[in-house]
Each structure stands twice: as C-alpha cells, then as structure tokens.
Enzyme design. Structure first.
Site, PDB file in Angstrom:
ATOM      1  N   LYS A  32     -17.860   0.328 -59.419  1.00  0.00           N
ATOM      2  CA  LYS A  32     -19.272   0.052 -59.697  1.00  0.00           C
ATOM      3  C   LYS A  32     -19.985  -0.018 -58.349  1.00  0.00           C
ATOM      4  CE  LYS A  32     -22.068  -3.213 -59.671  1.00  0.00           C
ATOM      5  NZ  LYS A  32     -23.206  -2.460 -59.114  1.00  0.00           N
ATOM      6  N   PRO A  33     -20.695   1.058 -57.975  1.00  0.00           N
ATOM      7  CA  PRO A  33     -21.362   1.061 -56.674  1.00  0.00           C
ATOM      8  C   PRO A  33     -22.632   0.220 -56.718  1.00  0.00           C
ATOM      9  CG  PRO A  33     -21.842   3.098 -57.844  1.00  0.00           C
ATOM     10  CD  PRO A  33     -20.925   2.302 -58.738  1.00  0.00           C
ATOM     11  N   ALA A  34     -23.166  -0.091 -55.546  1.00  0.00           N
ATOM     12  CA  ALA A  34     -24.423  -0.834 -55.481  1.00  0.00           C
ATOM     13  C   ALA A  34     -25.548  -0.012 -56.092  1.00  0.00           C
ATOM     14  CB  ALA A  34     -24.740  -1.166 -54.025  1.00  0.00           C
ATOM     15  N   SER A  90     -21.927 -10.072 -51.061  1.00  0.00           N
ATOM     16  CA  SER A  90     -22.310 -11.405 -50.597  1.00  0.00           C
ATOM     17  C   SER A  90     -21.351 -12.470 -51.134  1.00  0.00           C
ATOM     18  CB  SER A  90     -23.732 -11.713 -51.046  1.00  0.00           C
ATOM     19  OG  SER A  90     -23.772 -11.703 -52.459  1.00  0.00           O
ATOM     20  N   THR A  91     -21.286 -13.571 -50.424  1.00  0.00           N
ATOM     21  CA  THR A  91     -20.432 -14.681 -50.848  1.00  0.00           C
ATOM     22  C   THR A  91     -20.888 -15.213 -52.208  1.00  0.00           C
ATOM     23  OG1 THR A  91     -19.945 -15.214 -48.553  1.00  0.00           O
ATOM     24  CG2 THR A  91     -19.560 -16.958 -50.160  1.00  0.00           C
ATOM     25  N   GLU A 145     -14.213  -9.309 -49.904  1.00  0.00           N
ATOM     26  CA  GLU A 145     -14.749  -9.124 -48.554  1.00  0.00           C
ATOM     27  C   GLU A 145     -16.192  -9.588 -48.608  1.00  0.00           C
ATOM     28  OE1 GLU A 145     -13.183  -8.170 -45.924  1.00  0.00           O
ATOM     29  OE2 GLU A 145     -11.336  -7.353 -46.723  1.00  0.00           O
ATOM     30  N   CYS A 187     -21.600  -6.496 -42.233  1.00  0.00           N
ATOM     31  CA  CYS A 187     -21.060  -7.846 -42.407  1.00  0.00           C
ATOM     32  C   CYS A 187     -20.436  -8.350 -41.108  1.00  0.00           C
ATOM     33  CB  CYS A 187     -20.042  -7.845 -43.522  1.00  0.00           C
ATOM     34  SG  CYS A 187     -18.823  -6.597 -43.247  1.00  0.00           S
ATOM     35  N   GLU A 244     -26.551 -15.863 -42.799  1.00  0.00           N
ATOM     36  CA  GLU A 244     -26.579 -14.453 -42.414  1.00  0.00           C
ATOM     37  C   GLU A 244     -28.007 -13.904 -42.545  1.00  0.00           C
ATOM     38  OE1 GLU A 244     -24.231 -12.247 -45.213  1.00  0.00           O
ATOM     39  OE2 GLU A 244     -23.330 -11.022 -43.662  1.00  0.00           O
ATOM     40  N   SER A 275     -13.984  -2.314 -35.707  1.00  0.00           N
ATOM     41  CA  SER A 275     -13.362  -1.831 -36.949  1.00  0.00           C
ATOM     42  C   SER A 275     -12.610  -0.526 -36.717  1.00  0.00           C
ATOM     43  CB  SER A 275     -14.430  -1.563 -38.011  1.00  0.00           C
ATOM     44  OG  SER A 275     -15.157  -2.734 -38.238  1.00  0.00           O
TER      45      SER A 275
HETATM   46  P1  NAD Z   1     -24.463  -8.244 -53.190  1.00  0.00           P
HETATM   47  O1  NAD Z   1     -23.436  -9.263 -53.414  1.00  0.00           O
HETATM   48  O2  NAD Z   1     -25.837  -8.520 -53.661  1.00  0.00           O
HETATM   49  O3  NAD Z   1     -24.065  -6.862 -53.869  1.00  0.00           O
HETATM   50  C1  NAD Z   1     -22.808  -6.268 -53.695  1.00  0.00           C
HETATM   51  C2  NAD Z   1     -22.409  -5.588 -54.982  1.00  0.00           C
HETATM   52  O4  NAD Z   1     -22.262  -6.565 -55.996  1.00  0.00           O
HETATM   53  C3  NAD Z   1     -23.403  -4.574 -55.524  1.00  0.00           C
HETATM   54  O5  NAD Z   1     -22.706  -3.524 -56.117  1.00  0.00           O
HETATM   55  C4  NAD Z   1     -24.123  -5.357 -56.591  1.00  0.00           C
HETATM   56  O6  NAD Z   1     -24.663  -4.550 -57.602  1.00  0.00           O
HETATM   57  C5  NAD Z   1     -23.001  -6.188 -57.126  1.00  0.00           C
HETATM   58  N1  NAD Z   1     -23.411  -7.389 -57.855  1.00  0.00           N
HETATM   59  C6  NAD Z   1     -24.437  -8.228 -57.585  1.00  0.00           C
HETATM   60  N2  NAD Z   1     -24.472  -9.213 -58.510  1.00  0.00           N
HETATM   61  C7  NAD Z   1     -23.438  -8.987 -59.367  1.00  0.00           C
HETATM   62  C8  NAD Z   1     -22.952  -9.643 -60.529  1.00  0.00           C
HETATM   63  N3  NAD Z   1     -23.517 -10.738 -61.003  1.00  0.00           N
HETATM   64  N4  NAD Z   1     -21.879  -9.117 -61.148  1.00  0.00           N
HETATM   65  C9  NAD Z   1     -21.290  -7.996 -60.685  1.00  0.00           C
HETATM   66  N5  NAD Z   1     -21.709  -7.334 -59.596  1.00  0.00           N
HETATM   67  C10 NAD Z   1     -22.768  -7.824 -58.939  1.00  0.00           C
HETATM   68  O7  NAD Z   1     -24.424  -7.934 -51.653  1.00  0.00           O
HETATM   69  P2  NAD Z   1     -25.290  -6.861 -50.856  1.00  0.00           P
HETATM   70  O8  NAD Z   1     -26.599  -7.453 -50.542  1.00  0.00           O
HETATM   71  O9  NAD Z   1     -25.273  -5.554 -51.535  1.00  0.00           O
HETATM   72  O10 NAD Z   1     -24.396  -6.681 -49.543  1.00  0.00           O
HETATM   73  C11 NAD Z   1     -24.580  -7.466 -48.443  1.00  0.00           C
HETATM   74  C12 NAD Z   1     -23.506  -8.525 -48.348  1.00  0.00           C
HETATM   75  O11 NAD Z   1     -22.224  -7.932 -48.338  1.00  0.00           O
HETATM   76  C13 NAD Z   1     -23.583  -9.312 -47.067  1.00  0.00           C
HETATM   77  O12 NAD Z   1     -23.364 -10.668 -47.302  1.00  0.00           O
HETATM   78  C14 NAD Z   1     -22.445  -8.744 -46.236  1.00  0.00           C
HETATM   79  O13 NAD Z   1     -21.976  -9.600 -45.243  1.00  0.00           O
HETATM   80  C15 NAD Z   1     -21.444  -8.447 -47.280  1.00  0.00           C
HETATM   81  N6  NAD Z   1     -20.497  -7.437 -46.806  1.00  0.00           N
HETATM   82  C16 NAD Z   1     -19.225  -7.830 -46.541  1.00  0.00           C
HETATM   83  C17 NAD Z   1     -18.310  -6.916 -46.077  1.00  0.00           C
HETATM   84  C18 NAD Z   1     -16.912  -7.329 -45.792  1.00  0.00           C
HETATM   85  O14 NAD Z   1     -16.069  -6.456 -45.664  1.00  0.00           O
HETATM   86  N7  NAD Z   1     -16.607  -8.614 -45.694  1.00  0.00           N
HETATM   87  C19 NAD Z   1     -18.671  -5.581 -45.892  1.00  0.00           C
HETATM   88  C20 NAD Z   1     -19.986  -5.208 -46.168  1.00  0.00           C
HETATM   89  C21 NAD Z   1     -20.888  -6.163 -46.651  1.00  0.00           C
END
Ligand code: NAD
Length: 487
Positions: free
Chosen positions: A180-182, A237-238, A258, A292, A390, A450
């Site tokens: 499931k991509p963003a 995100s966390t 991650e 991240c 962040e 990385s």
């Molecule tokens: P996000 O958590 O909003 O979204 C990430 C993915 O989760 C997306 O595909 C989104 O559609 C999905 N998602 C969101 N809510 C969901 C739910 N309730 N159920 C299922 N899926 C859901 O994060 P973002 O804003 O897209 O990405 C940025 C964050 O990702 C930052 O905190 C960054 O640090 C982190 N990140 C971490 C790493 C790592 O390897 N640790 C790598 C890249 C990004």
C-alpha cells in the site's frame, strides 16, 4: 501555484492507473488524483482501492505463496535489470509525484534497484544450521522458512526505495507481498508492478493497492487484521506505526517498523569545520529535509560555534538552489504538500518567539506555495518545538553547548533514535560518543550513511527491526527447529 514550467509529461509506458492484484490491473469504484507538488497540477488519477481490493490482493498473495520459490533469485535479478534499463523514466516519475530534484530521483532509483540486486543474491544464502545433539540417537536441525504474506505500507519521501528495501527482502525470503503506497506517490509503486510483470514475477507475488487518504485507515486496518497476512512492514511516522502495531496485535503478526527520527548532529570543538559544514548541508537539506535520517537539530560546541554557523550560512546561500525538480541546477524542490510547509513555518515562528535568530532563509519561497527557503536558526534552546519533534523540512536549528556530556544528554533526551551524526578529530571521544548515542545509525565525520550493505533502522520509538544488509532478510523468515529422534 508555482511559476515553474507546466507539469512534466510522464513516461507513458510505465504509468499505470489501476491497482495491481493477482497479476492484473484492476479498477476500483472511484479514482483519486495524484498531484505535482511543484505546480499543484493533476498528474493523473489512480484507482482508489478499498477494503475489498485489499482483501483480494491478500488472497492473491496467499495463493501465490506456495508457487513462489525456486526461481526467485533469477527473477529478482531480472526485475533489477529492468529497473536499470528504465532508470531515467522511473526517476522522472519520482520527480513528478514527489518533487525532488531529478538528480536525487536518479540516485534514489539506483539505491532502490540495489535492494533487488542485493536480495537476489541473499535469496541464495538462507542457510539453516545443524546443532550437535546432547542425546546420541538424535539429529537436530534449524530450518529457515518464509513467514508468509507480507503487507508493506510505505511513505512518499522515497516512493521507490522504501518499497524495494522491503519487497526485495520479502521476495528473496520466499514471501509474497501486498504493497500500500503513500497516497501522494502511488505511481512509482505501480511502475514497479509493471516491471515485475515484465520480469516474469508470477501473478500474485507482488500486488499494489493504491488508495486515497480517506480510504487509508480502513485499508490499513484490513491489511493488519487479515488472518492471511503474517507480517506487517511499515515505514512512516511513529504515530501511524503505533496504530498499525495496535491492529497487528489482534492476530500477533510479525512487524517491522521504520518510524520517525529526530537526528542530532553534534559538532565538537576539535572538528574540521569545513567537513562538518559539507556534512551538515548533505544531511540536512537532501530531499528538502524530508528524509527520516535528515538532521533535525544541530548541537555545536562553544569554541567552534560562531565559525560553524557563519560557514554553514554561506554554504546554504551559495550551494542550495530552490526550484522545480526538473530544472537543471535545482537542489531544493518543493515540500510534499502545504501541510508540510505549515509545519516548518510553525517551528520557525515558535523558535523566534522564544528568542531564536534567523541567520538565513525563514519564509516561504517565491517560487510557489509548496516551496520554502532553506533556513538556519541560531540561539536555539531545547524548549523550542523544532528541537522536540521532527520538522521534516529545510530548517536547521543550532543549539550551542559547553561539554560533551551536555551534548550527549541533549541528543539522548529524545524518545526516538534513528540516525545521529557527530564531527570530532579526537579518537577517544569518537569511540565514547559513538557508543553512547541512543540511535540505530551513527555517522562519524560523515553526513550521508545509507547503503544497501549496511543495516538501516532505529531504536526507541524509531522502530523495530532492520532493513537492507545481511540482516534485512531475517525480518521475513521464521526459524523452525526440527528434532529427529530414534536414529
Ligand atoms: P505517514 O505515517 O503519514 O504515512 C506513511 C504511510 O502510512 C502512507 O502510506 C500512509 O498512507 C500510511 N498511513 C497513514 N495512516 C494510516 C493508517 N491509519 N493506516 C494505514 N496506513 C496509514 O508518514 P509520512 O508523512 O508519509 O512519512 C514521513 C514519516 O516517515 C516521517 O516521520 C519519517 O521520519 C518517517 N520515515 C521513516 C523512515 C525509516 O526508515 N525509519 C524512512 C522514511 C520515512
């Protein structure tokens, strides 16, 4: 809306608008728009998959599992070759949907493809173990077996690499996947589907269910609670990670997380200031600060502080160029959307209201509504928002510190720990600080760390598990102990 050029023409042969389920391109009841973050223009519409499509994809993956085995190293290699043959078009898709400069997108495609190449090889090295028995008539074995169907949920900041880093390992282990991509960047995931198909990866092994923000919670819950799914692998995100962990608990699934970081970048008095500035620039402003492992807070020791801030500011002004990612010379593309710009603005106004000074940048960029000036703040303290969470944008806040112990304490005060960087020329200090930092990844006199060969992942609330490297495949393998008796 931006004054840059009209939205780029996408390479038609790799652009798909359907979900990819069981080897077929499927439409859904509705479609959602994918936007060019530079101009706000619509790039196209993609099937808005819902719970029904997610369940169908899981079933397709589950049914494909038993047939997915012998050829997998060769097929991953073919998929890798096709990525390399199409690398320029794949990079254009990233720049179009994510906004990052084309050079960075090309770098991401090489990085992304490298996971398929690496795991094509790792697929051949899933060794078991023979354990010496303590009882004469027994023989004891350890087998490694695929966990089963993996649901893979990925973010927009690396629309291709965050997929292959998981999927390469999963497929090499013998798992099948549903991705499931963003919602901001589904096109890269679908382009990978097209190439997987061309590579001859069997139907159902790699499935993609793109969906809109509205459908995401339901689709996420369906994937994380489906009894046919054995493993959840998430990057994001966390806050979202915690929701998914909660869903996955009901059926005790394996999880890899991650999650967000809050990387410290410490410059000690003994540092080579020019090297530190070069590392700072690379680690802070790549992808406009939206990675991240991007530095989120700079900690600079008293004696070197003024020289570092001065040189860092000049380097930002000289070397960073805001613009459309497709334009030659652009180093800073747009942020992903206006919400992201709002967060940077909020962090700056909070810091300035508490006494921070803007050294350079500080406001939205005239190029367009999602563009922001690369910004450097000094006189920053630990009670400001930008040093507590962040930012995920082009903001570099600098805190001045006195002693090593103080810097390490500030660095470790975060409840997350993904990457941490420091610059020092004192070998004893280098060992001490590298061991004390509570993070999963340390850059010593280096701002870009990385690579496919090295383990990527965090401690504390930055997540669970490691990706890439010789460890990455373990996340998709079960250990089975077999005891032969009566021999
Ligand atoms: P996000 O958590 O909003 O979204 C990430 C993915 O989760 C997306 O595909 C989104 O559609 C999905 N998602 C969101 N809510 C969901 C739910 N309730 N159920 C299922 N899926 C859901 O994060 P973002 O804003 O897209 O990405 C940025 C964050 O990702 C930052 O905190 C960054 O640090 C982190 N990140 C971490 C790493 C790592 O390897 N640790 C790598 C890249 C990004």
């Amino acid at each position: 809306v931006g004054s840059g050029p009209a939205p780029p023409r996408l390479p038609g042969s790799l652009v798909r608008s359907g979900g990819f389920v069981g080897g077929r391109w499927v439409q859904a009841a509705a479609a959602f728009p994918v936007l060019d973050p530079a101009s706000g223009a619509e790039l196209g519409r993609v099937a808005d998959c819902g719970v029904a499509e997610a369940r169908a994809a899981v079933r397709a993956a589950w049914e494909a599992g038993p047939g997915w085995s012998a050829e997998r190293s060769a097929l991953l290699r073919k998929w890798y070759n096709l990525m390399m043959e199409n690398k320029d078009d794949l990079a254009k898709i990233i720049t179009a949907e994510n906004g990052k400069p084309l050079k960075e997108a090309q770098g991401e495609i090489l990085y992304s493809a490298s996971f398929l190449e690496w795991f094509a090889e790792e697929a051949r090295r899933i060794y078991g173990v023979i354990i010496p028995p303590s009882v004469k008539d027994r023989r004891l074995l350890v087998l490694k077996q695929p966990v089963g169907v993996a649901a893979v949920i990925t973010p927009w900041n690396f629309p291709s690499a965050m997929i292959t880093r998981k999927v390469g390992a999963a497929l090499a282990a013998g798992c099948t996947v549903v991705v499931k991509p963003a919602e901001d960047t589904p096109l890269s995931a679908l382009a990978l589907g097209e190439l997987a198909n061309q590579a001859g990866i069997p139907a159902g092994v790699y499935n993609v269910v793109p969906c809109s923000q509205q459908q995401t919670p339901a689709v996420g819950e369906a994937l994380c609670t489906d009894p046919l799914v054995a493993k959840i692998s998430f990057t994001g995100s966390t806050a979202t990670g915690k929701i998914l962990l909660h869903h996955a608990a009901g059926t005790v699934k394996r999880v890899s997380m991650e999650l967000g970081g809050h990387a410290p970048f410490i410059v000690f008095d003994s540092a080579d200031v020019d090297r530190a500035v070069a590392g700072a620039l690379a680690s802070k402003y790549r992808n406009s600060g939206q990675t991240c492992v991007c530095t989120n807070r700079f900690l600079v020791q008293k004696r070197i502080h003024d020289a570092f801030v001065e040189k860092f500011a000049r380097a930002i002004e000289r070397e960073l160029h805001v613009g459309n990612g497709f334009d030659e010379g652009t180093t800073q593309g747009p942020l992903i959307n206006e919400k992201a710009v709002g967060k940077v603005e909020r962090h700056i106004s909070d810091a300035v209201s508490q006494g921070a000074s803007i050294v350079t940048g500080g406001k939205r960029h005239s190029f367009g509504k999602n563009f922001f000036e690369p910004t450097l703040l000094s006189n920053v303290t630990t009670n400001m928002l930008c040093t507590q969470e962040e930012t995920f944008g082009p903001l570099a806040p600098v805190i001045k510190f006195d002693t090593e112990a103080e810097a390490v304490a500030i660095a470790n005060s975060a409840n997350v720990g993904l990457a941490g960087y420091f610059y020092s020329q004192d070998p004893a200090q280098i060992w001490r600080v590298a061991e004390q930092l509570e993070v999963g990844i340390v850059g010593v006199n280096e701002g870009l760390v990385s690579s496919v060969e090295c383990p990527f992942g965090g401690v504390k609330q930055s997540g669970l598990g490691r990706e890439g490297s010789k460890y990455g495949i373990d996340e998709y393998l079960e250990i089975k102990y077999v005891c032969f008796g009566g021999l």
